[in-house]
Enzyme design. Sequence first.
Site: not given
Length: 302
Positions: A46, A133, A158
Amino acid sequence: MKFHGVLFFPVTPFAADGSLDEGLLAQHIEAGVAAGAGGVFVACGTGEFHALTSDEIERATRVAARTTAGRVPVLAAAGGPTPVARDQAARVEQAGADGILLLPPYLVSAPQRGLVRYVEEVTAASRLPVVFYQRGTALLTEATAAELAALPNVVGLKDGVGDIERMQRIVRAVRAVPGGADFQFFNGLPTAEMTAPAYRGIGVDLYSSAVFAFAPEIALAFHRALADGDETLVNTLLDEFYGPLVALRDEVPGYSVSLVKAGVALRGLDVGGVRAPLLDPTPEHIARLAKLVDHGLEVIAV
């Protein structure tokens, strides 16, 4: 390093000349921590990790560490080509991060053994705990996930893929590893609230909330409702806020970041636009986002 509550992924503010605005970033992070964030993940997806220099990532991490002042854990991103990721890992450690979110290697597909090697080589550049991730070029089997979980510095995974069956197998395999009970899993899908109930069903309660960056009131209300079993509020928010938000997000590639940044500006903090190759939302899309936020706030106020 244990996480609780809503995980905050701040946007990266840019000044009028396009440079990193450290003052606005500090304001943004302070507001998120004051609102009740359970952790700060700076300069990550983000935060336009893909468009930041390693120096900017280091500076953003320093701002986050200074602003949070130990109140919540701060993780910063590293990823891409192995030498670059190693350099970033070392930089964010020096800047005061508590951990690293390790993004996938750059573009190339790799065998499972190669993914393990990538994690080993990057984690060797820092003493910080690492959350890996899973997304893009880094898709793990349950055996590889268990191998990564056994590495000294790897403390979490994640998931940005959304294959629930695969994740169920990964969770079960990792939990069987000695010490695996403390390993942390995160739902890292865009607008993760949409899939949070499904992930909770396989034992993955943590998730990243992009909405928290611009509407923490809504994100926190949803999180509380989910934890309390308030299915009425959960379903209302999914149907009337998160679902329409995802529909808007999916109209233009990259809106999973661009809309969040526009949302932060709508709520009063002028964080600038996004860097290429992303595009800022159109005025019509911003107007629709504003209506969604207003309605979401009305829903939780009832």
